[in-house]
Design a protein around this motif. Structure first.
Motif, PDB file in Angstrom:
ATOM      1  N   GLN A   1      30.125 124.309  53.396  1.00  0.00           N
ATOM      2  CA  GLN A   1      29.384 124.794  52.247  1.00  0.00           C
ATOM      3  C   GLN A   1      30.101 124.389  50.953  1.00  0.00           C
ATOM      4  OE1 GLN A   1      28.512 128.960  52.425  1.00  0.00           O
ATOM      5  NE2 GLN A   1      27.487 128.995  50.460  1.00  0.00           N
ATOM      6  N   VAL A   2      29.344 123.887  50.010  1.00  0.00           N
ATOM      7  CA  VAL A   2      29.935 123.427  48.751  1.00  0.00           C
ATOM      8  C   VAL A   2      30.411 124.613  47.943  1.00  0.00           C
ATOM      9  CG1 VAL A   2      29.495 122.211  46.606  1.00  0.00           C
ATOM     10  CG2 VAL A   2      28.484 121.373  48.740  1.00  0.00           C
ATOM     11  N   GLN A   3      31.603 124.482  47.395  1.00  0.00           N
ATOM     12  CA  GLN A   3      32.140 125.509  46.512  1.00  0.00           C
ATOM     13  C   GLN A   3      32.482 124.893  45.171  1.00  0.00           C
ATOM     14  OE1 GLN A   3      35.515 127.144  48.630  1.00  0.00           O
ATOM     15  NE2 GLN A   3      34.229 128.414  49.928  1.00  0.00           N
ATOM     16  N   LEU A   4      32.531 125.737  44.158  1.00  0.00           N
ATOM     17  CA  LEU A   4      32.971 125.305  42.838  1.00  0.00           C
ATOM     18  C   LEU A   4      34.442 125.651  42.691  1.00  0.00           C
ATOM     19  CD1 LEU A   4      29.997 126.423  40.569  1.00  0.00           C
ATOM     20  CD2 LEU A   4      30.287 124.332  41.919  1.00  0.00           C
ATOM     21  N   VAL A   5      35.196 124.712  42.169  1.00  0.00           N
ATOM     22  CA  VAL A   5      36.637 124.901  42.032  1.00  0.00           C
ATOM     23  C   VAL A   5      37.002 124.871  40.559  1.00  0.00           C
ATOM     24  CG1 VAL A   5      38.919 124.034  42.651  1.00  0.00           C
ATOM     25  CG2 VAL A   5      37.003 123.795  44.267  1.00  0.00           C
ATOM     26  N   GLU A   6      37.511 125.999  40.076  1.00  0.00           N
ATOM     27  CA  GLU A   6      37.949 126.092  38.676  1.00  0.00           C
ATOM     28  C   GLU A   6      39.444 125.828  38.580  1.00  0.00           C
ATOM     29  OE1 GLU A   6      34.904 129.701  38.831  1.00  0.00           O
ATOM     30  OE2 GLU A   6      36.621 129.101  40.047  1.00  0.00           O
ATOM     31  N   SER A   7      39.871 125.327  37.454  1.00  0.00           N
ATOM     32  CA  SER A   7      41.293 125.121  37.195  1.00  0.00           C
ATOM     33  C   SER A   7      41.545 125.207  35.694  1.00  0.00           C
ATOM     34  CB  SER A   7      41.753 123.756  37.723  1.00  0.00           C
ATOM     35  OG  SER A   7      41.063 122.704  37.071  1.00  0.00           O
ATOM     36  N   GLY A   8      42.818 125.381  35.338  1.00  0.00           N
ATOM     37  CA  GLY A   8      43.190 125.371  33.935  1.00  0.00           C
ATOM     38  C   GLY A   8      43.534 126.723  33.349  1.00  0.00           C
ATOM     39  N   GLY A   9      43.356 127.777  34.115  1.00  0.00           N
ATOM     40  CA  GLY A   9      43.698 129.097  33.600  1.00  0.00           C
ATOM     41  C   GLY A   9      45.203 129.297  33.532  1.00  0.00           C
ATOM     42  N   GLY A  10      45.599 130.415  32.939  1.00  0.00           N
ATOM     43  CA  GLY A  10      47.015 130.699  32.843  1.00  0.00           C
ATOM     44  C   GLY A  10      47.318 131.703  31.762  1.00  0.00           C
ATOM     45  N   LEU A  11      48.581 131.782  31.407  1.00  0.00           N
ATOM     46  CA  LEU A  11      49.054 132.698  30.371  1.00  0.00           C
ATOM     47  C   LEU A  11      49.257 131.925  29.076  1.00  0.00           C
ATOM     48  CD1 LEU A  11      50.259 135.430  29.434  1.00  0.00           C
ATOM     49  CD2 LEU A  11      52.464 134.620  30.333  1.00  0.00           C
ATOM     50  N   VAL A  12      48.718 132.456  28.000  1.00  0.00           N
ATOM     51  CA  VAL A  12      48.840 131.800  26.704  1.00  0.00           C
ATOM     52  C   VAL A  12      49.032 132.855  25.636  1.00  0.00           C
ATOM     53  CG1 VAL A  12      46.340 131.790  26.325  1.00  0.00           C
ATOM     54  CG2 VAL A  12      47.775 130.071  25.201  1.00  0.00           C
ATOM     55  N   GLN A  13      49.731 132.493  24.575  1.00  0.00           N
ATOM     56  CA  GLN A  13      49.946 133.425  23.477  1.00  0.00           C
ATOM     57  C   GLN A  13      48.715 133.515  22.597  1.00  0.00           C
ATOM     58  OE1 GLN A  13      53.501 132.181  21.417  1.00  0.00           O
ATOM     59  NE2 GLN A  13      54.832 133.223  22.892  1.00  0.00           N
TER      60      GLN A  13
ATOM     61  N   ARG B   1      16.621 126.226  41.605  1.00  0.00           N
ATOM     62  CA  ARG B   1      17.077 127.586  41.312  1.00  0.00           C
ATOM     63  C   ARG B   1      18.087 128.087  42.330  1.00  0.00           C
ATOM     64  NH1 ARG B   1      11.835 130.728  38.647  1.00  0.00           N
ATOM     65  NH2 ARG B   1      11.334 129.096  37.152  1.00  0.00           N
ATOM     66  N   GLU B   2      18.872 127.162  42.873  1.00  0.00           N
ATOM     67  CA  GLU B   2      19.994 127.568  43.714  1.00  0.00           C
ATOM     68  C   GLU B   2      21.186 127.817  42.793  1.00  0.00           C
ATOM     69  OE1 GLU B   2      19.078 124.618  47.476  1.00  0.00           O
ATOM     70  OE2 GLU B   2      19.855 123.815  45.588  1.00  0.00           O
ATOM     71  N   ASP B   3      21.941 128.870  43.055  1.00  0.00           N
ATOM     72  CA  ASP B   3      23.097 129.219  42.231  1.00  0.00           C
ATOM     73  C   ASP B   3      24.383 129.033  43.025  1.00  0.00           C
ATOM     74  OD1 ASP B   3      21.209 131.905  40.823  1.00  0.00           O
ATOM     75  OD2 ASP B   3      21.711 129.985  39.902  1.00  0.00           O
ATOM     76  N   TYR B   4      25.355 128.418  42.372  1.00  0.00           N
ATOM     77  CA  TYR B   4      26.682 128.254  42.947  1.00  0.00           C
ATOM     78  C   TYR B   4      27.696 128.881  41.985  1.00  0.00           C
ATOM     79  CZ  TYR B   4      24.549 124.669  45.926  1.00  0.00           C
ATOM     80  OH  TYR B   4      23.755 123.996  46.822  1.00  0.00           O
ATOM     81  N   TRP B   5      28.696 129.522  42.564  1.00  0.00           N
ATOM     82  CA  TRP B   5      29.730 130.179  41.754  1.00  0.00           C
ATOM     83  C   TRP B   5      31.108 129.767  42.252  1.00  0.00           C
ATOM     84  CZ3 TRP B   5      28.988 133.294  37.530  1.00  0.00           C
ATOM     85  CH2 TRP B   5      27.679 133.709  37.273  1.00  0.00           C
ATOM     86  N   GLY B   6      32.046 129.707  41.315  1.00  0.00           N
ATOM     87  CA  GLY B   6      33.424 129.494  41.679  1.00  0.00           C
ATOM     88  C   GLY B   6      34.103 130.820  41.973  1.00  0.00           C
ATOM     89  N   GLN B   7      35.337 130.757  42.403  1.00  0.00           N
ATOM     90  CA  GLN B   7      36.085 131.966  42.737  1.00  0.00           C
ATOM     91  C   GLN B   7      36.823 132.533  41.527  1.00  0.00           C
ATOM     92  OE1 GLN B   7      38.520 131.134  46.198  1.00  0.00           O
ATOM     93  NE2 GLN B   7      36.784 131.440  47.557  1.00  0.00           N
ATOM     94  N   GLY B   8      36.816 131.808  40.435  1.00  0.00           N
ATOM     95  CA  GLY B   8      37.396 132.314  39.212  1.00  0.00           C
ATOM     96  C   GLY B   8      38.809 131.849  38.958  1.00  0.00           C
ATOM     97  N   THR B   9      39.142 131.783  37.681  1.00  0.00           N
ATOM     98  CA  THR B   9      40.504 131.453  37.260  1.00  0.00           C
ATOM     99  C   THR B   9      40.930 132.450  36.191  1.00  0.00           C
ATOM    100  OG1 THR B   9      41.967 129.693  36.456  1.00  0.00           O
ATOM    101  CG2 THR B   9      39.753 129.741  35.518  1.00  0.00           C
ATOM    102  N   GLN B  10      42.130 132.974  36.333  1.00  0.00           N
ATOM    103  CA  GLN B  10      42.613 134.026  35.432  1.00  0.00           C
ATOM    104  C   GLN B  10      43.090 133.415  34.114  1.00  0.00           C
ATOM    105  OE1 GLN B  10      42.864 137.572  35.888  1.00  0.00           O
ATOM    106  NE2 GLN B  10      43.356 137.469  33.703  1.00  0.00           N
ATOM    107  N   VAL B  11      42.611 133.994  33.032  1.00  0.00           N
ATOM    108  CA  VAL B  11      43.116 133.654  31.697  1.00  0.00           C
ATOM    109  C   VAL B  11      43.712 134.925  31.102  1.00  0.00           C
ATOM    110  CG1 VAL B  11      42.479 132.966  29.362  1.00  0.00           C
ATOM    111  CG2 VAL B  11      41.474 131.779  31.325  1.00  0.00           C
ATOM    112  N   THR B  12      44.968 134.845  30.733  1.00  0.00           N
ATOM    113  CA  THR B  12      45.658 135.991  30.141  1.00  0.00           C
ATOM    114  C   THR B  12      46.201 135.588  28.784  1.00  0.00           C
ATOM    115  OG1 THR B  12      46.295 136.814  32.328  1.00  0.00           O
ATOM    116  CG2 THR B  12      47.494 137.681  30.428  1.00  0.00           C
ATOM    117  N   VAL B  13      45.799 136.334  27.767  1.00  0.00           N
ATOM    118  CA  VAL B  13      46.254 136.066  26.399  1.00  0.00           C
ATOM    119  C   VAL B  13      47.161 137.216  25.986  1.00  0.00           C
ATOM    120  CG1 VAL B  13      45.582 135.546  24.045  1.00  0.00           C
ATOM    121  CG2 VAL B  13      44.069 134.913  25.955  1.00  0.00           C
ATOM    122  N   SER B  14      48.434 136.904  25.866  1.00  0.00           N
ATOM    123  CA  SER B  14      49.412 137.952  25.585  1.00  0.00           C
ATOM    124  C   SER B  14      50.670 137.339  24.990  1.00  0.00           C
ATOM    125  CB  SER B  14      49.759 138.703  26.874  1.00  0.00           C
ATOM    126  OG  SER B  14      50.777 139.644  26.641  1.00  0.00           O
ATOM    127  N   SER B  15      51.311 138.103  24.121  1.00  0.00           N
ATOM    128  CA  SER B  15      52.589 137.666  23.564  1.00  0.00           C
ATOM    129  C   SER B  15      53.744 138.205  24.385  1.00  0.00           C
ATOM    130  CB  SER B  15      52.707 138.113  22.108  1.00  0.00           C
ATOM    131  OG  SER B  15      52.536 139.509  22.016  1.00  0.00           O
TER     132      SER B  15
END
Length: 116
Positions: free
Chosen positions: A1-13, A102-116
């Motif tokens: 089954q096709v999945q969506l793959v997200e990338s690029g998340g992380g911790l940033v100020q 009208r088929e929907d595909y979703w990724g599993q998500g990537t965490q974005v955290t904005v914090s000092s």
């Protein structure tokens, strides 16, 4: 089954930038609309930005002027350039694809955290 793959998340100020990417693990026929959504802890998932196959974009008010959605139709890849990030942008970011059928595909998500 096709999945969506997200990338690029992380911790940033606060005030920093990140670029998210999303691509399917296999072939998806008839991709139409692509979009980014996010869900913060204790909150419902909300739309961030949408882009049609023709390139028409729509943004949530809270990201206008700071985020840019784009896509590469040849690679079926979706991007989200995020700038001037704020702590309230902290969330799990999900990409989504909707086909002409009208088929929907979703990724599993990537965490974005904005914090000092």
């Amino acid at each position: 089954q096709v999945q969506l793959v997200e990338s690029g998340g992380g911790l940033v100020q606060p005030g920093g930038s990140l670029r998210l990417s999303c691509a399917p693990s296999g072939s998806i026929f008839g991709i139409n609309t692509m979009g980014w959504y996010r869900q913060a802890v204790g909150k419902q998932r909300e739309v961030v930005a949408i882009i049609t196959r023709g390139g028409t974009t729509n943004y949530a008010e809270f990201v206008k002027g700071r985020f840019t959605i784009s896509r590469d139709n040849a690679k079926n890849t979706l991007y989200l350039q995020m700038s001037s990030l704020k702590p309230e942008d902290t969330a799990v970011y999900y990409c989504s694809i909707t086909t002409w059928r009208r088929e929907d595909y979703w990724g599993q998500g990537t965490q974005v955290t904005v914090s000092s």
